[in-house]
Design an enzyme around this catalytic site. Structure first.
Site, PDB file in Angstrom:
ATOM      1  CD  GLU A 202      -8.990   4.462  -1.190  1.00  0.00           C
ATOM      2  OE1 GLU A 202      -9.974   4.350  -0.468  1.00  0.00           O
ATOM      3  OE2 GLU A 202      -8.120   5.331  -1.017  1.00  0.00           O
TER       4      GLU A 202
ATOM      5  CG  ASP B  48      -4.529   5.739   1.006  1.00  0.00           C
ATOM      6  OD1 ASP B  48      -5.403   4.924   1.298  1.00  0.00           O
ATOM      7  OD2 ASP B  48      -4.455   6.879   1.508  1.00  0.00           O
TER       8      ASP B  48
ATOM      9  CG  ASP C 260      -2.246   0.470   1.078  1.00  0.00           C
ATOM     10  OD1 ASP C 260      -2.396   1.506   0.424  1.00  0.00           O
ATOM     11  OD2 ASP C 260      -3.183  -0.182   1.579  1.00  0.00           O
TER      12      ASP C 260
ATOM     13  CG  HIS D 249      -8.931  -1.088   4.886  1.00  0.00           C
ATOM     14  ND1 HIS D 249      -8.718  -1.206   3.525  1.00  0.00           N
ATOM     15  CD2 HIS D 249      -8.509   0.139   5.226  1.00  0.00           C
ATOM     16  CE1 HIS D 249      -8.177  -0.084   3.083  1.00  0.00           C
ATOM     17  NE2 HIS D 249      -8.034   0.742   4.095  1.00  0.00           N
ATOM     18  CG  ASP D 250     -11.381   2.262   3.879  1.00  0.00           C
ATOM     19  OD1 ASP D 250     -10.978   2.336   5.051  1.00  0.00           O
ATOM     20  OD2 ASP D 250     -10.680   2.586   2.903  1.00  0.00           O
TER      21      ASP D 250
HETATM   22  C1  NOJ Z   1      -8.043   5.369   2.213  1.00  0.00           C
HETATM   23  C2  NOJ Z   1      -7.766   4.228   3.135  1.00  0.00           C
HETATM   24  O1  NOJ Z   1      -8.274   3.054   2.573  1.00  0.00           O
HETATM   25  C3  NOJ Z   1      -8.407   4.567   4.456  1.00  0.00           C
HETATM   26  O2  NOJ Z   1      -8.415   3.473   5.339  1.00  0.00           O
HETATM   27  C4  NOJ Z   1      -7.673   5.748   5.020  1.00  0.00           C
HETATM   28  O3  NOJ Z   1      -8.283   6.153   6.226  1.00  0.00           O
HETATM   29  C5  NOJ Z   1      -7.647   6.917   4.042  1.00  0.00           C
HETATM   30  N1  NOJ Z   1      -7.375   6.517   2.694  1.00  0.00           N
HETATM   31  C6  NOJ Z   1      -6.599   7.920   4.420  1.00  0.00           C
HETATM   32  O4  NOJ Z   1      -5.331   7.401   4.126  1.00  0.00           O
END
Ligand code: NOJ
Ligand code: CA
Length: 581
Positions: free
Chosen positions: A285, A205, A99, A342-343
Site C-alpha cells: 500500500e 498495509d 491483508d 476502501h479508503d
Molecule cells: C491503510 C488502510 O487501508 C486504512 O484503511 C487503515 O485505516 C490504515 N492503513 C491503518 O491501518
C-alpha cells in the site's frame, strides 16, 4: 505456459469482508456469505481476490487493528470457514491474497497488553516506548512534536508505567518496534502460517510507516495536520499548485515518521520469506516505486495511486502519469493500477460528472483494464455503487471520521460544521453493504436486521447485482464483457504501452504491443464525436469492442462517438527500416 507470473495477468477484486456478503443474516458480512458469492465472482470474470483484514479485532479501525494475526474474527466465521473459502476460490481458479498489517497491532493484542503492563515485561521492547519531556511550567509533554496521521499527538501517555507509546494511526493502534528481531520473527511466523494454508500472497498495509527516525527528532513543519486539512478543504479542486504545496507540507510534517530507508531491507527480508513459497506475491500500500527494489528483490507490485487520486481522468493527465511512472520503473518491475478502494471514494461518484456518470464509469473500467499493469477493482464498482455518507453521527463507524469531528468541534466549528466536515471525510461512505437485489437492505441481510452501515437506497433503482446480471445493457454486463475481452487478448494483459496522438485533449489513444499481437485502444473522454487519423498504425484485424462491428473499417478516419470506446487487434504497418528490402 505463459512467460508471465499469474499476478501480472490477473485482475484482482478487493473484498471488504464486513460489507460483501452476509451468510448468517446478522447484518455483518462473513465467510459463509463470501463462499456463497464465489460463483458470482467467477461469473464476473475476476482472477484473484484481495481480502481486507479478516482477523480478530476490536474493529476500532475496521479490522486494521489486529488482535490476533493467525485467527479469524468470530463475526466472520472460523478458521475452518476461511479454509473452505480458500479451497472454494482455488477450485474456481481464483487466487486469494490477504491483508497484512505490519506497522501496528490493536492495543488489545496480547503483545501490547503485556508490553504496557510493566517496564521490564519481556514484550516491553516490542513497541515504541519513550519518556515524556517536562515543559517550562513543569507540565508533562510528549517525547517530541510528532503528530498522528489520524489526528492528535503521535504519543499516548500510559500512566501504568509513566511513559508514552508511539502510534502513527489511532491511539488504539500502537506501532510495533520493528528494530526488535523478536517482532520480525513473530510477524514472519504469522506470514508463514497463512502461506502454509495456501494463500497466494499479501497486500501490505501502510508499508511506508514501519520505521521512524531512531533519534526521534522533532518535525520542522510550520503547519499541523488540522491546518493542512482545513486548507485542503477550501482549496479549489482544480488548483493543482495549491494542492501540491499542501502535499509538500504534509510530507514535511511526517518526514521523520514515514519512508525511512531501513524499510527496504525489511521488505527484502519479507520477500525472502514469501519466496520460500512458489508463486506468492506482495503488493504494497504505497505509490513509491522504491518498493520495487531492483525489480525482483522487494515487492512485486505497488499501486499507481496518483491515477486514483486525480480529480478527473483526462487523456493528458493519464498520458503524463504513464510516461512518468512507466519510465521510472526498474527493469523487471510490473505496474499496478486501481481507481478505488476502501479508503477512496467510489469510482462512480469520484469520476462521474453528474451527467455522464454511466459513460465515465465505463471509460474508467476500460482504462484500468487496458493500461499496462495489474488492475485492482473494488467490490460494488461493477454495479456502479455510489458513495453513501451516513445520515447522522450515530451511523458513523469510521473512528477516523469521529476523531475529525471531535477535532473540528475543538477548533470551534460547532456541531453542524464539524458534522459537515466529518461526513465529507468519512470512509464509511465507500464501505456500505454490497447491493445484491432489489429487496430490503439490498438483499445483504434480512429486512428486520440493521446492516452494520446503511445501504444506499439506489438498490431499488437498478443498482443491484440481480437486476444488472439480467440486463444485457447494464454496467455489470459491461464489466463482464471487458473482463472476458482482456482474457482473450494477450497484448492487453502483457503488451508494452505505446502512446499515440500525444496532444489529443479528449481522446486517449495507445497501443499495447506483445510480440505476437498488437492492440489499439481509443478512449474518448469527451461528449464530442472525434474522427481520428490512425492509418499509420496499421490495419484492423479484429474489433474487440464494440462487439459486432465489421473488421474492415478504416483507421484513416476512425469515428469515435462521445465517450466512445474502441479496442481492436491490429496488424502494424512496417516502418521503412523494418520493410523487407
Ligand atoms: C491503510 C488502510 O487501508 C486504512 O484503511 C487503515 O485505516 C490504515 N492503513 C491503518 O491501518
Ligand atoms: Ca454475518
Amino acid at each position: 505456459m505463459s512467460d508471465y507470473a499469474w499476478w501480472q495477468e490477473a485482475v484482482f477484486y478487493q473484498i471488504y469482508p464486513r460489507s460483501f456478503a452476509d451468510g448468517n443474516g446478522d447484518g455483518i458480512g462473513d465467510f459463509e456469505g463470501m463462499i456463497g458469492a464465489l460463483d458470482y465472482l467467477q461469473d464476473l470474470g475476476i482472477d484473484a481476490v484481495w481480502l481486507s483484514p479478516h482477523y480478530p479485532s476490536p474493529q476500532v479501525d475496521c479490522g486494521y487493528d489486529v488482535s490476533d494475526y493467525t485467527g479469524v474474527a468470530p463475526e466472520y466465521g472460523t478458521l475452518g470457514d476461511f479454509k473452505a473459502f480458500l479451497a472454494g476460490a482455488h477450485a474456481r481458479g481464483i487466487r486469494v491474497i490477504l491483508d497484512m498489517v505490519l506497522n501496528h497491532t490493536s492495543d488489545q493484542h496480547p503483545w501490547f497488553l503485556a508490553s504496557r503492563s510493566s517496564r521490564d515485561n519481556p514484550f516491553r521492547n516490542w513497541y515504541v516506548w519513550r519518556d515524556g519531556r517536562i515543559g517550562p511550567h513543569g507540565e508533562r509533554l510528549p517525547p517530541n512534536n510528532w503528530e498522528a496521521a489520524f489526528t492528535g499527538s503521535a504519543w499516548e501517555y500510559d500512566p501504568v508505567t509513566d511513559q508514552y507509546y508511539y502510534h502513527y494511526f489511532l491511539k488504539e493502534q500502537p506501532d510495533l518496534n520493528w528494530r526488535n528481531p523478536q517482532v520480525r520473527q513473530a510477524m514472519w511466523d504469522a506470514v508463514r502460517f497463512w502461506l502454509d494454508l495456501g494463500v497466494d500472497g499479501f497486500r501490505l498495509d501502510a508499508v511506508g510507516t514501519i520505521f521512524e527516525d531512531p533519534d526521534f527528532r522533532d518535525h520542522e513543519s510550520e503547519m499541523g495536520l488540522a491546518e493542512i486539512w482545513q486548507a485542503m478543504a477550501v482549496a479549489p479542486p482544480g488548483d493543482v499548485v495549491a494542492r501540491e504545496a499542501l502535499q509538500e507540507c504534509w510530507r514535511k510534517l511526517f518526514a521523520r515518521q514515514v519512508d525511512l530507508p531501513e524499510v527496504h531491507d525489511l521488505m527484502k527480508e519479507l520477500r525472502c520469506v514469501v519466496d520460500e513459497y512458489p508463486d506468492c506475491m506482495l503488493v504494497g500500500e504505497s505509490d513509491d516505486i522504491a518498493f520495487y527494489g531492483n525489480g525482483s528483490d522487494e515487492l512485486h507490485l505497488v499501486f499507481n495511486f496518483p491515477l486514483m487520486r486525480t480529480e478527473r481522468l483526462t487523456p493528458p493527465f493519464v498520458r503524463a502519469n504513464q510516461a512518468e511512472r512507466l519510465g521510472a520503473l526498474p527493469p523487471g518491475a510490473w505496474p499496478c493500477n486501481t481507481l478505488g478502494n476502501h479508503d477512496s471514494p467510489r469510482v462512480w461518484s469520484h469520476f462521474g460528472d453528474g451527467v455522464h456518470d454511466r459513460e465515465l464509469a465505463q471509460l474508467s473500467l476500460a482504462l484500468i483494464l487496458t493500461l499496462k499493469g495489474t488492475p485492482f477493482l473494488y467490490y460494488g464498482e461493477e454495479i456502479g455503487m455510489e458513495n453513501r455518507p451516513p445520515d447522522d453521527l450515530s451511523q458513523f463507524r469510521d473512528t477516523l471520521a469521529l476523531r475529525i469531528y471531535d477535532l473540528a468541534v475543538e477548533r470551534g466549528l460547532g456541531d453542524a460544521g464539524a458534522f459537515h466536515i466529518a461526513r465529507q471525510m468519512t470512509r464509511d461512505s465507500y464501505r456500505t453493504p454490497m447491493q445484491w437485489r432489489n429487496a430490503p437492505n439490498a438483499g445483504f441481510c434480512p429486512a428486520e436486521i440493521a446492516p452494520w452501515l446503511p445501504v444506499h437506497s439506489n438498490y431499488a433503482r437498478g443498482v443491484n447485482v440481480e437486476d444488472q446480471m439480467g440486463d444485457a445493457g447494464s454496467l455489470w454486463r459491461f464489466y463482464q464483457e471487458m473482463l472476458r475481452l482482456r482474457k482473450q487478448c494477450r497484448a492487453l494483459r502483457t503488451g508494452e504501452y505505446e502512446p499515440l496522438l500525444p496532444d489529443h485533449e479528449d481522446c486517449l489513444v495507445f497501443l499495447r504491443t506483445a510480440p505476437s499481437e498488437q492492440c489499439l485502444v481509443v478512449l474518448n473522454f469527451s461528449d464530442q464525436t472525434h474522427v481520428l487519423q490512425l492509418d499509420s498504425v496499421g490495419t484492423v484485424q479484429r474489433v474487440l469492442y464494440p462487439s459486432g462491428l465489421h473488421t474492415s473499417h478504416d483507421l484513416g478516419a476512425l469515428e469515435v462517438a462521445p465517450f466512445g470506446i474502441y479496442i481492436a487487434q491490429v496488424a502494424r504497418n512496417c516502418s521503412d527500416e523494418e520493410r523487407p528490402k
